[in-house]
Write a protein that holds these residues in place. Structure first.
Motif, PDB file in Angstrom:
ATOM      1  N   GLU A 177       0.644  -1.421  -0.009  1.00 38.45           N
ATOM      2  CA  GLU A 177       0.053   0.079   0.068  1.00 38.45           C
ATOM      3  C   GLU A 177       0.746   1.466  -0.007  1.00 38.45           C
ATOM      4  N   HIS A 178       2.179   1.204   0.401  1.00 38.11           N
ATOM      5  CA  HIS A 178       3.049   2.310   0.720  1.00 38.11           C
ATOM      6  C   HIS A 178       4.230   2.053  -0.106  1.00 38.11           C
ATOM      7  N   PRO A 179       4.328   1.886  -1.720  1.00 40.34           N
ATOM      8  CA  PRO A 179       5.420   1.576  -2.067  1.00 40.34           C
ATOM      9  C   PRO A 179       6.444   2.950  -2.155  1.00 40.34           C
ATOM     10  N   GLY A 180       7.786   2.664  -2.132  1.00 36.51           N
ATOM     11  CA  GLY A 180       8.705   3.937  -2.079  1.00 36.51           C
ATOM     12  C   GLY A 180       8.715   4.605  -1.085  1.00 36.51           C
ATOM     13  N   THR A 181       8.020   4.239   0.097  1.00 36.47           N
ATOM     14  CA  THR A 181       8.087   5.321   1.067  1.00 36.47           C
ATOM     15  C   THR A 181       8.963   4.574   2.346  1.00 36.47           C
ATOM     16  N   ALA A 182       9.867   5.352   3.116  1.00 39.64           N
ATOM     17  CA  ALA A 182      10.703   4.702   4.099  1.00 39.64           C
ATOM     18  C   ALA A 182       9.941   4.775   5.300  1.00 39.64           C
ATOM     19  N   HIS A 183       9.979   3.757   5.955  1.00 39.16           N
ATOM     20  CA  HIS A 183       8.860   3.327   7.405  1.00 39.16           C
ATOM     21  C   HIS A 183      10.220   3.248   8.440  1.00 39.16           C
ATOM     22  N   THR A 184      10.039   3.813   9.501  1.00 42.93           N
ATOM     23  CA  THR A 184      10.736   3.398  10.724  1.00 42.93           C
ATOM     24  C   THR A 184      10.082   2.362  11.331  1.00 42.93           C
ATOM     25  N   ARG A 185      10.792   1.504  12.078  1.00 49.47           N
ATOM     26  CA  ARG A 185      10.340   0.436  12.881  1.00 49.47           C
ATOM     27  C   ARG A 185       9.012   0.671  13.851  1.00 49.47           C
ATOM     28  N   GLU A 186       9.465   1.855  14.514  1.00 57.81           N
ATOM     29  CA  GLU A 186       8.341   2.408  15.233  1.00 57.81           C
ATOM     30  C   GLU A 186       6.839   2.456  14.533  1.00 57.81           C
ATOM     31  N   GLU A 187       7.218   3.297  13.228  1.00 57.36           N
ATOM     32  CA  GLU A 187       5.882   3.225  12.734  1.00 57.36           C
ATOM     33  C   GLU A 187       5.443   1.983  12.203  1.00 57.36           C
ATOM     34  N   LEU A 188       6.171   1.088  11.684  1.00 59.22           N
ATOM     35  CA  LEU A 188       5.575  -0.193  11.360  1.00 59.22           C
ATOM     36  C   LEU A 188       4.927  -0.875  12.793  1.00 59.22           C
ATOM     37  N   MET A 189       5.618  -0.688  13.883  1.00 66.98           N
ATOM     38  CA  MET A 189       4.686  -1.303  14.770  1.00 66.98           C
ATOM     39  C   MET A 189       3.591  -0.721  15.124  1.00 66.98           C
ATOM     40  N   ARG A 190       3.211   0.811  15.155  1.00 62.40           N
ATOM     41  CA  ARG A 190       2.143   1.220  15.264  1.00 62.40           C
ATOM     42  C   ARG A 190       1.039   0.694  14.185  1.00 62.40           C
ATOM     43  N   ARG A 191       1.484   1.164  12.914  1.00 61.92           N
ATOM     44  CA  ARG A 191       0.670   0.709  11.805  1.00 61.92           C
ATOM     45  C   ARG A 191       0.214  -0.742  11.738  1.00 61.92           C
ATOM     46  N   VAL A 192       1.093  -1.615  11.800  1.00 68.85           N
ATOM     47  CA  VAL A 192       1.069  -3.101  11.427  1.00 68.85           C
ATOM     48  C   VAL A 192       0.623  -3.694  12.660  1.00 68.85           C
ATOM     49  N   TRP A 193       1.243  -3.658  13.663  1.00 70.63           N
ATOM     50  CA  TRP A 193       0.968  -4.415  15.028  1.00 70.63           C
ATOM     51  C   TRP A 193      -0.224  -3.521  16.053  1.00 70.63           C
ATOM     52  N   GLY A 194       0.015  -2.357  15.645  1.00 71.30           N
ATOM     53  CA  GLY A 194      -1.273  -1.568  16.419  1.00 71.30           C
ATOM     54  C   GLY A 194      -0.683  -1.241  17.983  1.00 71.30           C
ATOM     55  N   TRP A 195       0.534  -1.397  18.104  1.00 72.93           N
ATOM     56  CA  TRP A 195       1.394  -1.150  19.317  1.00 72.93           C
ATOM     57  C   TRP A 195       1.860   0.323  19.366  1.00 72.93           C
TER      58      TRP A 195
END
Length: 243
Positions: A177-195
């Motif tokens: 859904e977000h090609p070409g965008t850099a994501h921090t691990r903190e952001e991935l934890m919030r967006r994917v894990w909901g934590w």
């Protein structure tokens, strides 16, 4: 027929721990939080109870008599998707990562706050139920020979279905859904894990597992790129043409 739907039964939690004190504290907190809790004191008993009545989530100690938590987790996952939170008294990061690699959704290191464990249980159950429940129609995501269908929660690579876990599917879908965008691990934890909290090595391990399933050479990933000092970027356009 009543205008109101029947109340949802409490989630069934299986707590597997051979320490009577820890088991009493954990089951007590979960029971007071509204869950239906069962306890097993060793690995074989845990597998038997799970076979007799499949729990909605397992809180699983790593160090168990009979069968250790890693083997119990492997065998539980062979029967189908089931959320697992591991408890470990070990401080070695390798043990925690191994737990995630065999399919655990999260882990909590002893000593831990029982309230934190309850929050982790609630978070994992929310994601699990959202994945299992009816989904609103959404466009199938496609890029670089990969597809992810949020409605059926099926993913493919070059037409072949990918054996993804709950989190791996969510992570792939987010990248698509977000090609070409850099994501921090903190952001991935919030967006994917909901934590909003948690050990970021959880993200690292799942990225590594996802790479192993979608990359031609996981040791030299071309799709999920590491952005040093930031995190990860999904790059569907591959430099230099086909590999």
């Amino acid at each position: 027929m009543s205008e109101h739907s029947a109340p949802q039964p409490p989630a069934r939690i299986l707590v597997v721990d051979d320490d009577p004190t820890v088991a009493e504290v954990v089951t007590g907190y979960l029971d007071r939080s509204g869950f239906a809790v069962e306890h097993a004191a060793d690995g074989p008993e845990a597998l038997l109870r799970a076979e007799e009545r499949r729990p909605d989530l397992v809180v699983l100690d790593l160090m168990l008599p009979g069968l250790d938590g890693l083997e119990v987790c492997r065998r539980l996952r062979e029967t189908g998707p089931i959320p697992v939170i591991m408890l470990t008294a070990r401080g070695d990061e390798d043990d925690r990562i191994t737990g995630l690699e065999v399919g655990a959704d999260d882990y909590v290191t002893k000593p831990f706050s029982p309230r934190e464990l309850v929050l982790r249980v609630e978070s994992v159950l929310r994601r699990s139920r959202a994945a299992a429940g009816p989904a609103a129609p959404r466009t199938v995501l496609r890029a670089a020979g990969l597809t992810a269908d949020p409605g059926t929660r099926r993913a493919t690579r070059a037409g072949d279905e990918l054996p993804l876990t709950l989190r791996e599917f969510d992570l792939l879908a987010y990248f698509l859904e977000h090609p070409g965008t850099a994501h921090t691990r903190e952001e991935l934890m919030r967006r994917v894990w909901g934590w909003d909290f948690g050990d970021l090595s959880t993200v690292t391990v799942h990225v590594r597992r996802l790479r192993a399933k979608i990359e031609d050479d996981p040791a030299r990933p071309r799709l999920i790129r590491t952005v040093w000092g930031v995190g990860y970027r999904f790059e569907p356009r591959q430099d230099g043409g086909a590999a």
